[in-house]
Design a protein around this motif. Structure first.
Motif, mmCIF file in Angstrom:
data_model
loop_
_atom_site.group_PDB
_atom_site.id
_atom_site.type_symbol
_atom_site.label_atom_id
_atom_site.label_comp_id
_atom_site.label_asym_id
_atom_site.label_seq_id
_atom_site.Cartn_x
_atom_site.Cartn_y
_atom_site.Cartn_z
ATOM 1 N N UNK A 1 -6.202 3.631 -7.374
ATOM 2 C CA UNK A 1 -6.133 3.889 -5.933
ATOM 3 C C UNK A 1 -7.303 3.230 -5.218
ATOM 4 N N UNK A 2 -7.059 2.700 -4.020
ATOM 5 C CA UNK A 2 -8.125 2.103 -3.217
ATOM 6 C C UNK A 2 -8.175 2.768 -1.845
ATOM 7 N N UNK A 3 -9.380 2.826 -1.281
ATOM 8 C CA UNK A 3 -9.551 3.389 0.051
ATOM 9 C C UNK A 3 -10.760 2.749 0.723
ATOM 10 N N UNK A 4 -10.692 2.576 2.031
ATOM 11 C CA UNK A 4 -11.806 2.071 2.828
ATOM 12 C C UNK A 4 -12.618 3.227 3.389
ATOM 13 N N UNK B 1 4.602 1.876 -0.056
ATOM 14 C CA UNK B 1 4.905 0.954 1.041
ATOM 15 C C UNK B 1 3.861 1.116 2.132
ATOM 16 N N UNK B 2 3.708 0.076 2.938
ATOM 17 C CA UNK B 2 2.776 0.126 4.066
ATOM 18 C C UNK B 2 3.267 -0.828 5.142
ATOM 19 N N UNK C 1 -0.465 -0.637 -4.968
ATOM 20 C CA UNK C 1 -0.749 -0.149 -3.610
ATOM 21 C C UNK C 1 -1.325 -1.276 -2.767
ATOM 22 N N UNK C 2 -0.864 -1.380 -1.521
ATOM 23 C CA UNK C 2 -1.442 -2.327 -0.570
ATOM 24 C C UNK C 2 -2.029 -1.537 0.596
ATOM 25 N N UNK D 1 -4.040 -3.356 -5.038
ATOM 26 C CA UNK D 1 -4.573 -2.958 -6.334
ATOM 27 C C UNK D 1 -3.473 -3.151 -7.373
ATOM 28 N N UNK D 2 -3.815 -3.879 -8.438
ATOM 29 C CA UNK D 2 -2.860 -4.199 -9.502
ATOM 30 C C UNK D 2 -3.201 -3.358 -10.728
ATOM 31 N N UNK D 3 -2.303 -2.455 -11.061
ATOM 32 C CA UNK D 3 -2.556 -1.412 -12.048
ATOM 33 C C UNK D 3 -2.850 -1.944 -13.441
ATOM 34 N N UNK D 4 -1.977 -2.801 -13.964
ATOM 35 C CA UNK D 4 -2.088 -3.188 -15.367
ATOM 36 C C UNK D 4 -3.134 -4.255 -15.641
#
Length: 349
Positions: free
Chosen positions: A249-252, A147-148, A194-195, A207-210
């Motif tokens: 996973x994503x990160x800026x 969640x975010x 993850x958003x 990010x869409x896993x599948x």
């Protein structure tokens, strides 16, 4: 920027890990050295309070609260039940008054009050997601993965990769109650995992896993209709990627000019350049991370080095990042750690 930082790695403890790993950081050299391990069962996800005074961890009994000492060591404050199966992700509001637990196994969101002393208090709300997913073997029921909060913190965005939805809730910062506001329906069998929002708060990245891609949305809190508008869909892997790959996973970076995405199975990290006006991504390169299943990635405070938590490879690998060339270059030997799952970094004053 301070030259003293400490890193905390969450792990699974069914093999040789005992709990939370504490590392001393050498930011200039881009290396970390393990200091000690704080024993607790399966601290698979950690989050740092915005005040920097407390750390919260998933554990088998629910969630654990720790005071962060001046030298970065951890002192347990309390452990509190979440009245359900073990969680997988934690989020705090900016005031550090509420902790949101995402439940992968039972498809549940749990909201807990945080007391002034940093301890975890009573449960203020519990919401079970309902519905049937599209992939019988993997996504046949709700799985809340993370969640975010929106940048204005009016809404809580909850990714459910089991039913291909991001549920948007109004969040009451006084009572800790949730009220469904809207639903973003992702592509069939995409599994939104993850958003995260751009540093300026104008765009959201999912990010869409599948399906191995990132959905980019513009975000307008003043919109009378939909606050989120899809502006781009871009793959996270190369055309010749492994068939069993899953975006992880994503990160800026701190400037918001670059976004990085790890891909499990394919075991790569893809570097993107971000268009600050449109929010759209352009891929610079996708390179191997020299480890198995990079479930979580984290940049050093100076953005010059990247750490990959290789969950199935039982390692952390570190790379020097060359954004101008779209390259990551191995920086020293791998660090052995059993089942690393995520990492947070704390600046020591």
């Amino acid at each position: 920027m301070s030259d003293k930082y400490v890193a905390y790695a969450g792990s699974y403890t069914h093999e040789s890990s005992k709990g939370i790993h504490i590392y001393d950081m050498d930011v200039e050299k881009g290396r970390i050295t393990e200091r000690k391990e704080v024993q607790i069962d399966n601290p698979s996800y950690l989050v740092l309070s915005h005040s920097g005074k407390f750390l919260y961890s998933i554990c088998d009994r629910g969630v654990a609260a720790y005071k962060i000492e001046a030298d970065g060591d951890l002192t347990l404050i309390n452990v509190h039940t979440i009245n359900g199966m073990r969680g997988c992700h934690l989020t705090l509001n900016k005031q550090d008054t509420f902790l949101i637990v995402s439940g992968y196994h039972d498809g549940k969101i749990t909201v807990l009050h945080i007391n002034e002393d940093g301890s975890v208090g009573k449960i203020t709300d519990e919401v079970f997601h309902k519905g049937i997913g599209s992939v019988a073997e993997r996504n046949f029921r709700p799985h809340v993965s993370s969640s975010v909060f929106t940048p204005d913190e009016e809404l809580l965005c909850v990714c459910d990769l089991g039913i291909d939805q991001i549920k948007i809730y109004e969040f009451n910062h006084t009572t800790g109650k949730l009220k469904l506001y809207d639903i973003i329906r992702s592509q069939l069998e995409s599994a939104p995992r993850q958003m995260t929002f751009s540093p300026d708060g104008r765009f959201a990245y999912v990010v869409c896993e599948l399906k191995n891609y990132i959905n980019v949305y513009s975000y307008d809190k003043n919109s009378d209709k939909d606050r989120f508008d899809l502006v781009q869909n871009i793959f996270t892997v190369r055309r010749d990627h492994k068939s069993n790959s899953a975006a992880a996973n994503i990160t800026f970076d701190s400037t918001g000019k670059h976004l990085l995405c790890s891909n499990a199975g394919d075991n790569t990290v893809t570097i993107y350049k971000v268009d600050s006006k449109t929010g759209k991504l352009s891929s610079l390169n996708s390179l191997p991370i020299s480890g198995d299943y990079p479930k979580y990635i984290r940049l050093f405070p100076d953005d010059k080095h990247l750490m990959s938590m290789n969950n199935e490879g039982n390692s952390i690998t570190i790379f020097t990042v060359k954004y101008d060339k779209g390259l990551i270059i191995m920086n020293g030997p791998e660090l052995k750690i059993s089942r690393p799952n995520n990492m947070i970094i704390k600046e020591l004053k």
